[in-house]
Design an enzyme around this catalytic site. Structure first.
Site, mmCIF file in Angstrom:
data_model
loop_
_atom_site.group_PDB
_atom_site.id
_atom_site.type_symbol
_atom_site.label_atom_id
_atom_site.label_comp_id
_atom_site.label_asym_id
_atom_site.label_seq_id
_atom_site.Cartn_x
_atom_site.Cartn_y
_atom_site.Cartn_z
ATOM 1 N N LYS A 9 -21.178 -32.886 82.833
ATOM 2 C CA LYS A 9 -21.288 -32.827 81.663
ATOM 3 C C LYS A 9 -21.600 -31.075 81.303
ATOM 4 O O LYS A 9 -22.285 -30.664 81.990
ATOM 5 C CB LYS A 9 -22.033 -33.584 80.842
ATOM 6 N N PRO A 96 -22.271 -29.625 91.701
ATOM 7 C CA PRO A 96 -23.414 -28.968 92.268
ATOM 8 C C PRO A 96 -24.737 -29.556 91.606
ATOM 9 O O PRO A 96 -24.846 -29.837 90.549
ATOM 10 C CB PRO A 96 -23.063 -27.451 91.474
ATOM 11 N N ALA A 98 -28.682 -29.702 90.808
ATOM 12 C CA ALA A 98 -29.774 -28.897 89.963
ATOM 13 C C ALA A 98 -28.990 -27.845 89.165
ATOM 14 O O ALA A 98 -29.595 -26.726 89.437
ATOM 15 C CB ALA A 98 -30.876 -28.584 90.983
ATOM 16 N N GLY A 100 -27.570 -27.900 85.855
ATOM 17 C CA GLY A 100 -27.402 -28.281 84.486
ATOM 18 C C GLY A 100 -26.235 -29.152 84.104
ATOM 19 O O GLY A 100 -25.655 -28.881 83.055
ATOM 20 N N LEU A 101 -25.384 -29.672 85.112
ATOM 21 C CA LEU A 101 -24.441 -30.363 84.838
ATOM 22 C C LEU A 101 -24.432 -31.913 84.948
ATOM 23 O O LEU A 101 -23.461 -32.460 84.715
ATOM 24 C CB LEU A 101 -23.271 -30.093 85.985
ATOM 25 N N ALA A 102 -25.698 -32.231 84.874
ATOM 26 C CA ALA A 102 -26.072 -33.760 84.979
ATOM 27 C C ALA A 102 -25.501 -34.580 86.017
ATOM 28 O O ALA A 102 -25.203 -35.800 85.923
ATOM 29 C CB ALA A 102 -25.778 -34.300 83.473
ATOM 30 N N GLY A 103 -25.199 -34.157 87.168
ATOM 31 C CA GLY A 103 -24.585 -34.811 88.179
ATOM 32 C C GLY A 103 -25.258 -36.205 88.594
ATOM 33 O O GLY A 103 -24.756 -37.210 88.765
ATOM 34 N N GLY A 104 -26.594 -36.027 88.704
ATOM 35 C CA GLY A 104 -27.518 -37.188 89.230
ATOM 36 C C GLY A 104 -27.508 -38.162 87.876
ATOM 37 O O GLY A 104 -27.432 -39.451 88.317
ATOM 38 N N SER A 105 -27.514 -37.564 86.799
ATOM 39 C CA SER A 105 -27.585 -38.636 85.719
ATOM 40 C C SER A 105 -26.242 -39.546 85.441
ATOM 41 O O SER A 105 -26.227 -40.420 85.439
ATOM 42 C CB SER A 105 -27.598 -37.943 84.369
ATOM 43 N N ASP A 138 -30.436 -37.499 80.159
ATOM 44 C CA ASP A 138 -29.016 -37.419 79.890
ATOM 45 C C ASP A 138 -28.288 -38.577 80.293
ATOM 46 O O ASP A 138 -26.997 -38.745 80.033
ATOM 47 C CB ASP A 138 -28.408 -36.226 80.715
#
Ligand code: ATP
Length: 295
Positions: A9, A96, A98, A100-105, A138
């Site tokens: 995101k 990528p 950590a 700010g792209l909410a990958g883990g979320s 998120d």
């Protein structure tokens, strides 16, 4: 077996408008999923004993045990739906971390969508979002995807028209940024948001401009409060923005708590050239586009 895209995101608008007693922050944000994504595969076999197994490729730094948000999402889903069994999760990591792209979320959200589908949809979308919200602010947005006005601590979603199709480049370089650290810096600068005013008018203006005149006319109104604190410790943010702007970006801005940066371009050729320039500069960069909601 279910294969889900877990899209990254970006934030077209991100303001912090309050801080609750428990330390959570209230935001007003316009979030948008983009085509850059992880691929999440989920398998579920009912059994007496619960076992959650997670395999990953693409980034050795990602935890594969219960520290992984996707692992915890599976556990929470089984408890909430009263099921036991073996869940196998595979994450092909492209987003990528950590950044700010909410990958883990997004990975966690993909697991919730996939398990719900594999189990015959025992939970409503709202119930999935409620589970997600207990794991990360998120995640409710990442369950739904597309474009949303996001308020509260991230749990209140108002789906909007998705960002009109355009050419985006997402790039990042250097150390990741911890979101709690970035909020802490904003707390210092804004006196813990004691006098913050809740105002969603600027975000609504962006939506109206995008609808009436297209993305380019709305670009000058894009905003991210974290740009006040993160570029001071991560100089690549401003450098990547400069590379984008030198390569015909209409707008370049940090996403979320950074340090990733996204640029908006008028043509596919401009986006490709900027992406090449960013990679030459040493950044990880992707050409992508806005995506629609999952449901
Ligand atoms: P947000 O903007 O929601 O804070 P982010 O994009 O900045 O997210 P993530 O990539 O989600 O950050 O990861 C932040 C940290 O969470 C990582 O350092 C990692 O250790 C941990 N983590 C847990 N699960 C995952 C996952 N599935 N993918 C990436 N990181 C994960």
């Amino acid at each position: 077996m279910k294969i889900e895209r877990a899209n990254a995101k970006i934030n077209l608008y991100l303001d912090v408008v309050g801080r609750l007693e428990n330390g959570y922050h209230e935001i007003v944000s316009l979030m948008q999923t983009v085509s850059l994504c992880d691929i999440v595969t989920v398998d579920y076999l009912p059994a007496e004993q619960t076992a959650i197994l997670l395999n990953a490729s693409g980034n050795d730094a990602m935890p594969t045990d219960r520290r992984n948000l996707a692992w915890r999402a599976a556990e929470k889903f089984l408890i909430a739906s009263g099921r036991r069994g073996e869940v196998r999760i595979t994450i092909e990591k492209h987003i990528p971390m950590a950044a700010g792209l909410a990958g883990g979320s997004s990975d966690a959200a993909a697991v919730l969508r996939a398990l719900n589908a594999l189990c015959g949809k025992p939970l409503t979308q709202d119930a999935l979002c409620a589970i997600g919200a207990t794991l990360g602010a998120d995640i409710p947005f990442c369950i739904v995807g597309g474009g949303s006005m996001v308020t509260g601590i991230g749990e209140t979603l108002e789906p909007t028209d998705p960002m009109p199709q355009c050419h985006l480049v997402v790039a990042c370089m250097g150390e990741g940024v911890s979101t709690p650290w970035a909020y802490g810096k904003l707390d210092e600068q804004y006196g813990f948001f004691a006098n913050a005013v809740q105002n969603d008018a600027p975000a609504r203006e962006i939506l109206a401009l995008m609808k009436r005149d297209g993305v380019v006319s709305a670009c000058p109104k894009f905003f991210n409060l974290f740009e006040e604190v993160v570029p001071k410790v991560q100089p690549y943010v401003d450098q990547l923005k400069s590379v984008m702007l030198q390569n015909k970006a209409v707008r370049a801005m940090m996403s979320g708590s950074g340090p990733s940066v996204f640029g908006v371009f008028e043509t596919a050729a401009d986006a490709d050239l900027a992406c090449t320039a960013l990679r030459k500069f040493g950044a990880t960069a992707f050409v992508c586009h806005p995506t629609k909601a999952y449901f």
